[in-house]
Design a protein around this motif. Sequence first.
Motif, PDB file in Angstrom:
ATOM      1  N   SER A 188       0.844  -1.188   0.000  1.00 51.65           N
ATOM      2  CA  SER A 188       0.000   0.000   0.000  1.00 51.65           C
ATOM      3  C   SER A 188       0.883   1.243   0.000  1.00 51.65           C
ATOM      4  O   SER A 188       2.011   1.222   0.485  1.00 51.65           O
ATOM      5  CB  SER A 188      -0.938   0.010   1.206  1.00 51.65           C
ATOM      6  OG  SER A 188      -0.190   0.092   2.392  1.00 51.65           O
TER       7      SER A 188
ATOM      8  N   ASP B 152       0.240   4.603   1.414  1.00 51.77           N
ATOM      9  CA  ASP B 152      -0.652   5.432   2.217  1.00 51.77           C
ATOM     10  C   ASP B 152       0.120   6.384   3.124  1.00 51.77           C
ATOM     11  O   ASP B 152      -0.287   6.655   4.246  1.00 51.77           O
ATOM     12  CB  ASP B 152      -1.597   4.555   3.023  1.00 51.77           C
ATOM     13  CG  ASP B 152      -0.868   3.549   3.893  1.00 51.77           C
ATOM     14  OD1 ASP B 152       0.369   3.487   3.834  1.00 51.77           O
ATOM     15  OD2 ASP B 152      -1.540   2.821   4.635  1.00 51.77           O
TER      16      ASP B 152
ATOM     17  N   LEU C  48     -10.970   8.184   5.225  1.00 50.81           N
ATOM     18  CA  LEU C  48     -10.307   8.042   3.918  1.00 50.81           C
ATOM     19  C   LEU C  48     -10.014   6.573   3.615  1.00 50.81           C
ATOM     20  O   LEU C  48     -10.229   6.099   2.496  1.00 50.81           O
ATOM     21  CB  LEU C  48      -9.018   8.866   3.884  1.00 50.81           C
ATOM     22  CG  LEU C  48      -9.185  10.372   3.760  1.00 50.81           C
ATOM     23  CD1 LEU C  48      -7.849  11.081   3.932  1.00 50.81           C
ATOM     24  CD2 LEU C  48      -9.821  10.728   2.422  1.00 50.81           C
ATOM     25  N   TYR C  49      -9.511   5.853   4.622  1.00 48.41           N
ATOM     26  CA  TYR C  49      -9.273   4.416   4.427  1.00 48.41           C
ATOM     27  C   TYR C  49     -10.582   3.704   4.060  1.00 48.41           C
ATOM     28  O   TYR C  49     -10.609   2.843   3.182  1.00 48.41           O
ATOM     29  CB  TYR C  49      -8.680   3.771   5.681  1.00 48.41           C
ATOM     30  CG  TYR C  49      -7.183   3.884   5.793  1.00 48.41           C
ATOM     31  CD1 TYR C  49      -6.345   3.420   4.783  1.00 48.41           C
ATOM     32  CD2 TYR C  49      -6.602   4.436   6.924  1.00 48.41           C
ATOM     33  CE1 TYR C  49      -4.970   3.511   4.911  1.00 48.41           C
ATOM     34  CE2 TYR C  49      -5.222   4.531   7.052  1.00 48.41           C
ATOM     35  CZ  TYR C  49      -4.414   4.063   6.037  1.00 48.41           C
ATOM     36  OH  TYR C  49      -3.059   4.154   6.159  1.00 48.41           O
TER      37      TYR C  49
ATOM     38  N   PHE D 277     -11.423   4.431   0.477  1.00 42.64           N
ATOM     39  CA  PHE D 277     -10.562   3.681  -0.434  1.00 42.64           C
ATOM     40  C   PHE D 277     -10.997   2.217  -0.519  1.00 42.64           C
ATOM     41  O   PHE D 277     -10.908   1.599  -1.585  1.00 42.64           O
ATOM     42  CB  PHE D 277      -9.102   3.777  -0.016  1.00 42.64           C
ATOM     43  CG  PHE D 277      -8.494   5.132  -0.255  1.00 42.64           C
ATOM     44  CD1 PHE D 277      -8.936   5.964  -1.278  1.00 42.64           C
ATOM     45  CD2 PHE D 277      -7.479   5.587   0.556  1.00 42.64           C
ATOM     46  CE1 PHE D 277      -8.382   7.212  -1.495  1.00 42.64           C
ATOM     47  CE2 PHE D 277      -6.913   6.840   0.348  1.00 42.64           C
ATOM     48  CZ  PHE D 277      -7.364   7.651  -0.680  1.00 42.64           C
ATOM     49  N   HIS D 278     -11.456   1.652   0.590  1.00 38.43           N
ATOM     50  CA  HIS D 278     -11.930   0.271   0.572  1.00 38.43           C
ATOM     51  C   HIS D 278     -13.219   0.139  -0.235  1.00 38.43           C
ATOM     52  O   HIS D 278     -13.434  -0.863  -0.913  1.00 38.43           O
ATOM     53  CB  HIS D 278     -12.101  -0.260   1.999  1.00 38.43           C
ATOM     54  CG  HIS D 278     -10.800  -0.677   2.611  1.00 38.43           C
ATOM     55  ND1 HIS D 278      -9.911   0.227   3.155  1.00 38.43           N
ATOM     56  CD2 HIS D 278     -10.220  -1.882   2.750  1.00 38.43           C
ATOM     57  CE1 HIS D 278      -8.853  -0.407   3.601  1.00 38.43           C
ATOM     58  NE2 HIS D 278      -9.013  -1.697   3.367  1.00 38.43           N
TER      59      HIS D 278
ATOM     60  N   VAL E 106     -13.952   2.008  -2.830  1.00 40.02           N
ATOM     61  CA  VAL E 106     -13.488   2.070  -4.215  1.00 40.02           C
ATOM     62  C   VAL E 106     -12.890   0.724  -4.634  1.00 40.02           C
ATOM     63  O   VAL E 106     -13.134   0.236  -5.744  1.00 40.02           O
ATOM     64  CB  VAL E 106     -12.473   3.228  -4.404  1.00 40.02           C
ATOM     65  CG1 VAL E 106     -11.810   3.158  -5.772  1.00 40.02           C
ATOM     66  CG2 VAL E 106     -13.157   4.571  -4.212  1.00 40.02           C
ATOM     67  N   GLY E 107     -12.117   0.110  -3.751  1.00 36.94           N
ATOM     68  CA  GLY E 107     -11.559  -1.217  -4.038  1.00 36.94           C
ATOM     69  C   GLY E 107     -12.647  -2.241  -4.286  1.00 36.94           C
ATOM     70  O   GLY E 107     -12.555  -3.059  -5.207  1.00 36.94           O
TER      71      GLY E 107
ATOM     72  N   ALA F  95     -14.201  -1.660   4.906  1.00 39.94           N
ATOM     73  CA  ALA F  95     -14.781  -0.310   4.830  1.00 39.94           C
ATOM     74  C   ALA F  95     -15.756  -0.086   5.983  1.00 39.94           C
ATOM     75  O   ALA F  95     -15.749   0.975   6.620  1.00 39.94           O
ATOM     76  CB  ALA F  95     -15.483  -0.106   3.491  1.00 39.94           C
TER      77      ALA F  95
END
Length: 183
Positions: free
Chosen positions: A87, A89, A106-107, A110-111, A113-114, A171
Amino acid sequence: MVSQPPAQGAPDPGASFASYFRFFTQVLNVAGTILILVMAMAVNFDVVGRDLFNHPIPGVNEFIGLSIVAVVFLQMANTLQEERHVSNDIFIRLISGSHPRLSAGLYSMFHVVGALLMAVVVVYVWPILAENYREGYYAGTAHVVEIPIWPFMATVVIGAAATAVQFLLDAGRLAKRAARQAA
């Protein structure tokens, strides 16, 4: 009647979805590891056949090419789950000390989006898998070595779907952490 304890590594019968899913990703990971061992044996046998008998094993190159992708997708969800992935980050880690809620948010984003990206893989590979299965596509040389492609495509679909679920679980966990830190 005495109830038996669950098998080693298996979740208890009353366990949560996350526990069962963790076990499932571990099974996929083990399958990927076994496939790596089979690949290593195939390459070694092929090298020995080439060097000692001047007779390579037909289909090894095709098998390895298909298997590499399968291994990646079989092990991806468990790698994400165990946080053993690569990662980048740095920015989020820098702000995590002073803004933990923002960092967790934010994490979490991003999850999500993943998960969406893995869902796109599933949506686009599924019709290819169905066509490969229906039409009997194979890799190799006709009547010499015919390796069906659909099992390898199935590992892509299963692995991407499992990774999407893992992204969503992460997420949710991170969103809860962000909400707790806000309170």
